[in-house]
Design a protein around this motif. Structure first.
Motif, short mmCIF file in Angstrom:
data_model
loop_
_atom_site.label_atom_id
_atom_site.label_comp_id
_atom_site.label_asym_id
_atom_site.label_seq_id
_atom_site.Cartn_x
_atom_site.Cartn_y
_atom_site.Cartn_z
N GLU A 185 -9.64 -0.75 -4.62
CA GLU A 185 -9.00 -1.99 -5.05
C GLU A 185 -9.89 -2.70 -6.07
O GLU A 185 -11.08 -2.91 -5.82
N GLY B 138 -6.86 -7.35 -7.59
CA GLY B 138 -6.28 -6.97 -6.32
C GLY B 138 -5.43 -5.71 -6.41
O GLY B 138 -4.90 -5.24 -5.40
N VAL C 252 -4.55 -1.91 -6.46
CA VAL C 252 -5.14 -0.66 -5.97
C VAL C 252 -5.07 0.35 -7.10
O VAL C 252 -3.99 0.73 -7.55
N ASP D 263 0.83 -1.20 0.00
CA ASP D 263 0.00 0.00 0.00
C ASP D 263 0.86 1.25 0.00
O ASP D 263 0.60 2.20 -0.76
#
Length: 183
Positions: free
Chosen positions: A75, A80, A82, A20
């Motif tokens: 997301e 998956g 982002v 992230d």
């Protein structure tokens, strides 16, 4: 924590997970993103460590909001990946330290996720969630010249109400508004 899901998206809290943080840096270090986020944004990022600082600032800004407002990761369910950020928050007034009563929806997507309708889908979901709380209208503020974001506003059914200087320290922004159903 997941905030809301749509057919194609999971809207969730950004985390301190290295993936992230890397994605935050990848998005907000890009001049093609930063140029639209206002002169006071402190962007583009120039050091990956700034991603953790930005995440902390988002968490601190929304700590007392109990999940109602936030700056969340978008997301894509199928990959998956982002795609970017969606936000919902009280707009800062001319004095940026003071929240106004006006609610803003916004989005910042990585260029590899442009053109898929993710911004519209994510914004529609958080706006619907906000309208369910009784909020009467939601605003989007867009830097003059940011045609792609203005197009998202139109796809959301928002009405352009001109340029205003009510928020963000008086910075001039294109302003769009969407009224809750039945208002």
């Amino acid at each position: 924590m997941t905030i809301v899901t749509t057919e194609r998206l999971i809207l969730r809290d950004w985390t301190a997970d290295p993936a992230d943080l890397a994605r935050i840096y990848d998005i907000y270090s890009r001049p093609e993103i930063a140029r639209w986020l206002g002169v006071a944004s402190g962007l583009p990022m120039t050091d990956p460590a700034q991603a953790a600082e930005r995440l902390r600032s988002w968490q601190d800004r929304h700590a007392a909001d109990h999940g109602r407002y936030g700056t969340w990761a978008i997301e894509a369910r199928d990959t998956g990946l982002v795609a970017g950020t969606v936000l919902l928050k009280p707009l800062p007034g001319r004095d940026e330290a003071v929240r106004s009563d006006d609610i803003e929806v916004g989005w910042h997507l990585h260029p590899d996720s442009w053109g898929h309708g993710y911004a519209t889908e994510a914004a529609r979901a958080v706006v619907a969630r906000e309208f369910a709380t009784g909020t009467q209208r939601v605003y989007a503020v867009v830097s003059p010249g940011n045609e792609p974001s203005m197009a998202v506003c139109r796809r959301l059914g928002m009405t352009h109400v001109g340029r205003r200087t009510d928020w963000y320290g008086g910075e001039e922004v294109e302003t769009f508004v969407l009224a809750a159903p039945g208002v």
